[in-house]
Design a protein around this motif. Structure first.
Motif, PDB file in Angstrom:
ATOM      1  N   LEU A 110      36.081  44.448  45.800  1.00  0.00           N
ATOM      2  CA  LEU A 110      36.190  45.420  46.717  1.00  0.00           C
ATOM      3  C   LEU A 110      35.089  46.579  46.688  1.00  0.00           C
ATOM      4  CD1 LEU A 110      37.995  47.111  49.012  1.00  0.00           C
ATOM      5  CD2 LEU A 110      39.463  47.981  47.254  1.00  0.00           C
ATOM      6  N   TYR A 111      34.617  46.967  47.496  1.00  0.00           N
ATOM      7  CA  TYR A 111      33.534  47.952  47.446  1.00  0.00           C
ATOM      8  C   TYR A 111      33.955  49.017  48.477  1.00  0.00           C
ATOM      9  CZ  TYR A 111      30.208  44.850  44.931  1.00  0.00           C
ATOM     10  OH  TYR A 111      29.604  44.268  44.331  1.00  0.00           O
ATOM     11  N   SER A 112      33.561  50.293  48.216  1.00  0.00           N
ATOM     12  CA  SER A 112      33.692  51.554  49.273  1.00  0.00           C
ATOM     13  C   SER A 112      32.409  51.989  49.187  1.00  0.00           C
ATOM     14  CB  SER A 112      34.805  52.329  48.825  1.00  0.00           C
ATOM     15  OG  SER A 112      34.941  53.345  49.517  1.00  0.00           O
ATOM     16  N   HIS A 113      31.957  52.519  50.515  1.00  0.00           N
ATOM     17  CA  HIS A 113      30.389  53.173  50.612  1.00  0.00           C
ATOM     18  C   HIS A 113      29.570  52.401  49.890  1.00  0.00           C
ATOM     19  CE1 HIS A 113      32.654  56.709  52.179  1.00  0.00           C
ATOM     20  NE2 HIS A 113      33.668  56.348  51.329  1.00  0.00           N
ATOM     21  N   ASN A 114      29.459  51.177  49.898  1.00  0.00           N
ATOM     22  CA  ASN A 114      28.630  50.134  48.869  1.00  0.00           C
ATOM     23  C   ASN A 114      28.719  50.435  47.521  1.00  0.00           C
ATOM     24  OD1 ASN A 114      27.238  49.556  51.337  1.00  0.00           O
ATOM     25  ND2 ASN A 114      25.387  50.797  51.129  1.00  0.00           N
ATOM     26  N   VAL A 115      29.852  50.962  47.007  1.00  0.00           N
ATOM     27  CA  VAL A 115      29.945  51.133  45.636  1.00  0.00           C
ATOM     28  C   VAL A 115      31.091  50.121  45.149  1.00  0.00           C
ATOM     29  CG1 VAL A 115      30.728  52.898  43.849  1.00  0.00           C
ATOM     30  CG2 VAL A 115      29.295  53.722  45.687  1.00  0.00           C
ATOM     31  N   PHE A 116      30.940  49.562  44.258  1.00  0.00           N
ATOM     32  CA  PHE A 116      31.959  48.549  43.601  1.00  0.00           C
ATOM     33  C   PHE A 116      33.134  49.363  43.124  1.00  0.00           C
ATOM     34  CE2 PHE A 116      33.488  46.123  39.828  1.00  0.00           C
ATOM     35  CZ  PHE A 116      34.056  44.896  40.358  1.00  0.00           C
ATOM     36  N   ILE A 117      34.385  49.169  43.451  1.00  0.00           N
ATOM     37  CA  ILE A 117      35.747  49.726  42.947  1.00  0.00           C
ATOM     38  C   ILE A 117      36.301  48.713  41.960  1.00  0.00           C
ATOM     39  CG2 ILE A 117      37.769  50.459  43.746  1.00  0.00           C
ATOM     40  CD1 ILE A 117      35.306  52.185  44.783  1.00  0.00           C
ATOM     41  N   MET A 118      36.681  47.686  42.477  1.00  0.00           N
ATOM     42  CA  MET A 118      37.207  46.510  41.356  1.00  0.00           C
ATOM     43  C   MET A 118      37.253  45.366  41.990  1.00  0.00           C
ATOM     44  SD  MET A 118      41.398  47.398  42.439  1.00  0.00           S
ATOM     45  CE  MET A 118      41.128  49.176  42.605  1.00  0.00           C
ATOM     46  N   ASP A 119      37.401  44.243  40.834  1.00  0.00           N
ATOM     47  CA  ASP A 119      37.402  42.953  41.130  1.00  0.00           C
ATOM     48  C   ASP A 119      38.592  42.309  41.168  1.00  0.00           C
ATOM     49  OD1 ASP A 119      35.963  40.611  41.424  1.00  0.00           O
ATOM     50  OD2 ASP A 119      35.496  40.401  39.279  1.00  0.00           O
ATOM     51  N   LYS A 120      38.571  41.051  41.880  1.00  0.00           N
ATOM     52  CA  LYS A 120      39.787  40.243  41.873  1.00  0.00           C
ATOM     53  C   LYS A 120      40.924  41.154  42.584  1.00  0.00           C
ATOM     54  CE  LYS A 120      37.744  36.759  39.790  1.00  0.00           C
ATOM     55  NZ  LYS A 120      37.387  35.427  40.725  1.00  0.00           N
ATOM     56  N   VAL A 121      40.820  41.665  43.692  1.00  0.00           N
ATOM     57  CA  VAL A 121      41.637  42.128  44.348  1.00  0.00           C
ATOM     58  C   VAL A 121      42.892  41.308  45.224  1.00  0.00           C
ATOM     59  CG1 VAL A 121      42.352  44.082  45.904  1.00  0.00           C
ATOM     60  CG2 VAL A 121      40.544  44.337  44.610  1.00  0.00           C
ATOM     61  N   LYS A 122      43.892  41.055  44.432  1.00  0.00           N
ATOM     62  CA  LYS A 122      44.807  39.997  45.166  1.00  0.00           C
ATOM     63  C   LYS A 122      45.333  40.485  46.382  1.00  0.00           C
ATOM     64  CE  LYS A 122      46.176  38.165  40.395  1.00  0.00           C
ATOM     65  NZ  LYS A 122      47.097  38.006  39.671  1.00  0.00           N
ATOM     66  N   ASP A 123      45.635  41.766  46.712  1.00  0.00           N
ATOM     67  CA  ASP A 123      46.467  42.260  47.683  1.00  0.00           C
ATOM     68  C   ASP A 123      45.498  42.167  48.967  1.00  0.00           C
ATOM     69  OD1 ASP A 123      48.460  44.160  46.399  1.00  0.00           O
ATOM     70  OD2 ASP A 123      46.503  44.324  45.231  1.00  0.00           O
ATOM     71  N   LEU A 124      44.272  41.579  48.864  1.00  0.00           N
ATOM     72  CA  LEU A 124      43.459  41.381  50.257  1.00  0.00           C
ATOM     73  C   LEU A 124      43.520  39.892  50.731  1.00  0.00           C
ATOM     74  CD1 LEU A 124      40.175  43.363  49.179  1.00  0.00           C
ATOM     75  CD2 LEU A 124      41.872  44.112  50.906  1.00  0.00           C
ATOM     76  N   LEU A 125      44.241  39.000  49.751  1.00  0.00           N
ATOM     77  CA  LEU A 125      44.290  37.629  50.113  1.00  0.00           C
ATOM     78  C   LEU A 125      45.813  37.114  50.256  1.00  0.00           C
ATOM     79  CD1 LEU A 125      41.385  35.733  48.583  1.00  0.00           C
ATOM     80  CD2 LEU A 125      41.706  35.909  50.811  1.00  0.00           C
ATOM     81  N   PRO A 126      46.159  36.513  51.135  1.00  0.00           N
ATOM     82  CA  PRO A 126      47.400  35.776  50.931  1.00  0.00           C
ATOM     83  C   PRO A 126      47.419  34.817  49.796  1.00  0.00           C
ATOM     84  CG  PRO A 126      46.666  35.070  53.051  1.00  0.00           C
ATOM     85  CD  PRO A 126      45.689  36.043  52.395  1.00  0.00           C
ATOM     86  N   ASP A 127      48.390  34.414  49.374  1.00  0.00           N
ATOM     87  CA  ASP A 127      48.534  33.208  48.393  1.00  0.00           C
ATOM     88  C   ASP A 127      48.143  31.883  48.844  1.00  0.00           C
ATOM     89  OD1 ASP A 127      49.391  34.848  46.192  1.00  0.00           O
ATOM     90  OD2 ASP A 127      51.200  33.977  46.289  1.00  0.00           O
ATOM     91  N   HIS A 128      48.359  31.569  50.399  1.00  0.00           N
ATOM     92  CA  HIS A 128      47.993  30.405  50.860  1.00  0.00           C
ATOM     93  C   HIS A 128      46.588  30.140  51.129  1.00  0.00           C
ATOM     94  CE1 HIS A 128      49.629  33.381  53.978  1.00  0.00           C
ATOM     95  NE2 HIS A 128      48.763  32.727  54.641  1.00  0.00           N
ATOM     96  N   PHE A 129      45.793  31.496  51.076  1.00  0.00           N
ATOM     97  CA  PHE A 129      44.196  31.417  51.095  1.00  0.00           C
ATOM     98  C   PHE A 129      43.524  31.819  49.857  1.00  0.00           C
ATOM     99  CE2 PHE A 129      44.879  32.135  56.096  1.00  0.00           C
ATOM    100  CZ  PHE A 129      44.999  30.635  56.243  1.00  0.00           C
TER     101      PHE A 129
END
Length: 630
Positions: A305-324
């Protein structure tokens, strides 16, 4: 200070690298630059969120220095730096070392497998070109700096040093040239420039190096003189911010491999922008292979996850459903706060909107691949189809409508893959159910007694080759108006009206014999009956409604199922097979002898179905006795 030893797996990996098991040695610079870029991301983020550690953007950079005289290549960054513990943790061990998968897979490294991408151990790639490495680092919140020094397998030393600036400097003492390898090539300006352009052009911080430029001689306009000046080697435009029409496939491939620890190109790239109530850019990749730990607990799904081209955090599970969860990639949105935390992330409405949008985009990409490039989709399904099936039966089937048209099964038509829609579209006229057979292989299913009759009648059968397939069908219950029906379960209802009447007649005429066989078998079977599903075989065993025969086999292997749940079994007899006439004769001449025949036929049916029998020795003895009496 005393020299420390590497972990066993780390030492083995270093031994393999030092002995040149990986031929693409130039990858070391990509790995070190990527690490430096990550460190700069973290310092930039710290600067924006904590004014006590503010740093000007112009001071965030990577510098490469070539020292030909001493055969040293130096990569330096002004990133977050490391303290003593972080040097120990990050450089003294290898990511995921100690796992059984790692130890087992090290042997593959002997065969030129890219273990750098496979295990996420990029720093160690430097030992392919360096005989000694010195890492000098000072953490952003630290007063004391430290060095980490190693010549490889013999271990490493961590010492206190003077370093006034925050950041990390890595000095590589290059190996001596040989006839096969010219390590001094990595001290040449053209080579460094080539490698940065090839692997790291997208890095959003300047990668600078002192280069030689020819400029006009101020004293003689017809001559030039060489001068040294600092040059930025990379474009500094993040790949995901570039116009996708201007990005070459190899650029996507290199970005993916260097950022997501893979050595193979991705199978598919999904790069798009969304503008509206929530605006974001996504660069997503479907891997070209199943990660070695994909179905283990240590696999971490999620997007960067980036914001304003700035790295915020890695491995953000909330952005992907488990089936994908197989999708790798990143999301960059200017609508998110730089101070967003993992706790806030789970509640953030905008994040949920982005996640829903990403899910739809992945869904559409898979549907298009299935429609437009069947061969590629089948390759994808071989890699990740199991995860789609898991998505169907997870959470009591809440996603079954979404995923049901993405799953594939082999079938009796020609052994190739078929979708449920394709199966139902070509169903035989008047067919009500979707027929399936569960087994470990196509050959095993083809040998099932019921298959011959179904093929004769022109019915297509789906092959459930994975033990989870029956879970999937039980959660789905039906596809459209068609229910799933096992060919080894219940009543298949394959007969015409005339055939049904004939079956009922034979059942009635032989009811006493069938009842006697049931009594002989006791509680092993619920019923013994005339079969309508057999063509060539004398008997078969089928399951009544409830637990299937395949489910019984699966449960028998589960150590958490001590009660060994069993299917309710029915023994079916083929009235057109010579064995049936023999049973009638035995029953007429010697009713007591029927017990042995019933037991032998039941055990035979179990063996055909791949189920264990209670007493193999007794079964063999009864066969011998019956042969003698025949």
């Amino acid at each position: 200070m005393a020299k420390k030893q590497f972990k066993a797996e780390s030492k083995r990996l270093l031994e393999l690298m030092i002995n040149s098991i990986y031929t693409n040695k130039e990858i070391f610079l990509r790995e070190l630059v990527s690490n430096a870029s990550d460190a700069l991301d973290k310092r930039h983020y710290l600067s924006l969120t904590d004014q006590n550690y503010h740093v000007d953007d112009k001071d965030l950079k990577i510098t490469i220095t070539r020292d030909k005289e001493n055969r040293q290549l130096i990569i330096e960054d002004t990133g977050i730096g490391m303290n003593k513990d972080e040097l120990e943790k990050n450089l003294g061990t290898i990511a995921r070392s100690g796992s059984a998968e790692f130890r087992d897979s090290l042997e593959k490294a002997e065969k030129n497998v890219d273990i750098i991408g496979q295990f996420g151990v990029g720093f160690y790639s430097a030992f392919m070109v360096a005989k000694r490495i010195v890492v000098e680092s000072r953490g952003a919140r630290e007063d004391q700096a430290y060095s980490w020094t190693s010549s490889g397998e013999d271990g490493y030393v961590i010492s206190e040093i003077d370093k006034p600036e925050t950041g990390t400097r890595i000095t590589l003492d290059l190996k001596d040239d040989t006839e096969e390898e010219k390590y001094s090539e990595y001290l040449e300006e053209y080579k460094i420039r080539e490698l940065i352009r090839k692997y790291s052009d997208y890095v959003r911080y300047p990668i600078q190096m002192m280069v030689t430029k020819s400029v006009p001689d101020p004293t003689d306009k017809d001559k030039t003189i060489d001068t040294q000046e600092m040059e930025t080697l990379n474009s500094m435009i993040p790949l995901w911010k570039k116009n996708k029409n201007e990005i070459k496939p190899e650029e996507y491939n290199e970005f993916y491999k260097s950022n997501f620890n893979d050595w193979e190109d991705p199978q598919k790239v999904i790069h798009y922008n969304v503008e509206g109530n929530i605006s974001y850019t996504a660069l997503l990749f479907i891997p070209g292979r199943t990660p070695y730990n994909f179905y283990y607990q240590d696999f971490e799904p999620g997007l960067k996850l980036y914001s304003h081209n700035v790295f915020i955090m890695d491995k953000v599970k909330d952005l992907l459903p488990d089936h994908f969860r197989f999708v790798q990639g990143l999301v960059d949105s200017d609508d998110l706060s730089l101070n967003i935390s993992r706790e806030i992330l789970q509640q953030d409405r905008q994040v949920k909107l982005i996640a829903k949008s990403i899910e739809k985009k992945i869904q559409k990409a898979l549907e298009d691949m299935l429609k437009d490039d069947r061969k590629e989709y089948e390759k994808f399904f071989d890699n990740f189809g199991l995860n789609l099936k898991y998505g169907i039966y997870k959470d009591y089937g809440i996603h079954k409508e979404q995923l049901q048209d993405l799953i594939l099964f082999h079938s009796s038509k020609d052994g190739s893959y078929v979708t449920l829609k394709e199966y139902t579209d070509r169903m035989k006229e008047g067919q009500k159910d979707i027929y399936y057979a569960a087994g470990k292989s196509i050959d095993e299913i083809e040998r099932m007694p019921a298959m011959a009759k179904l093929k004769d009648k022109g019915y297509e059968v789906l092959y459930f080759l994975d033990e989870r397939d029956e879970f999937v069908s039980s959660i789905m219950q039906k596809y459209g108006d068609h229910e799933f029906k096992s060919i080894n379960k219940g009543d298949l209802d394959l007969d015409t009206e005339d055939e049904k009447k004939e079956k009922e007649k034979k059942q009635e005429e032989n009811k006493d014999m069938l009842a006697a066989m049931k009594d002989a078998l006791g509680d092993k079977v619920k019923e013994v009956r005339i079969s309508s599903r057999l063509k060539d075989d004398p008997v078969c065993v089928v399951a009544d409604e409830g637990v299937s025969l395949e489910m019984e086999k699966y449960m028998a292997q589960d150590p958490l199922n001590p009660n060994k749940v069993k299917a309710v079994k029915i023994l079916e007899i083929n009235p057109d097979h010579p064995v049936f006439a023999k049973l009638q004769k035995v029953y007429a001449d010697d009713k007591d002898a029927l017990k042995s025949y019933a037991e032998v036929l039941f055990d035979q049916a179990l063996l055909i179905q791949g189920l264990p029998i209670d007493n193999p020795e007794e079964y063999a003895r009864k066969i011998a006795d019956l042969l003698v009496k025949a």
